[in-house]
Design a protein around this motif. Structure first.
Motif, PDB file in Angstrom:
ATOM      1  N   ILE A  96       0.781  -1.336   0.124  1.00 12.14           N
ATOM      2  CA  ILE A  96       0.248  -0.111  -0.193  1.00 12.14           C
ATOM      3  C   ILE A  96       0.527   1.216  -0.036  1.00 12.14           C
ATOM      4  N   ALA A  97       1.922   1.455   0.852  1.00  4.73           N
ATOM      5  CA  ALA A  97       2.690   1.992   0.578  1.00  4.73           C
ATOM      6  C   ALA A  97       3.409   3.120  -0.617  1.00  4.73           C
ATOM      7  N   ALA A  98       3.883   1.297  -1.205  1.00  2.00           N
ATOM      8  CA  ALA A  98       4.356   1.574  -2.396  1.00  2.00           C
ATOM      9  C   ALA A  98       3.392   2.483  -3.077  1.00  2.00           C
ATOM     10  N   VAL A  99       2.125   1.816  -3.188  1.00  2.00           N
ATOM     11  CA  VAL A  99       1.226   2.388  -4.246  1.00  2.00           C
ATOM     12  C   VAL A  99       0.682   4.623  -4.172  1.00  2.00           C
ATOM     13  N   VAL A 100       0.806   4.462  -2.712  1.00  3.09           N
ATOM     14  CA  VAL A 100       0.702   5.595  -1.768  1.00  3.09           C
ATOM     15  C   VAL A 100       1.491   6.533  -2.339  1.00  3.09           C
TER      16      VAL A 100
END
Length: 75
Positions: free
Chosen positions: A20-24
């Motif tokens: 999720i952090a990579a997408v955000v």
């Protein structure tokens, strides 16, 4: 068996948060890499020896801090 299941759940949660952090952060193409990477790093930290836990944690934190605060770029 309960401790093993708890460790697997924690690793799964951390892997999901990494993805999720990579997408955000705008790196959607690294979604799977970040998720699996954080999952395996967490498993290694949980099942490794004390020295390995310290070295792995320091390496991950150094890499992430350079990437986010030092102007590094993904390879």
């Amino acid at each position: 068996m309960t401790a093993t299941m708890d460790k697997a759940k924690i690793s799964g949660i951390v892997g999901s948060l990494g993805a999720i952090a990579a997408v955000v952060a705008g790196y959607a193409n690294f979604f799977m890499l970040a998720g699996f990477g954080m999952f395996f790093f967490t498993l290694l930290i949980q099942y490794g020896s004390f020295k390995f836990k310290i070295v792995t944690s320091a390496a991950v934190l150094t890499g992430l801090s350079y990437f986010f605060f030092g102007g590094g770029s993904m390879p």
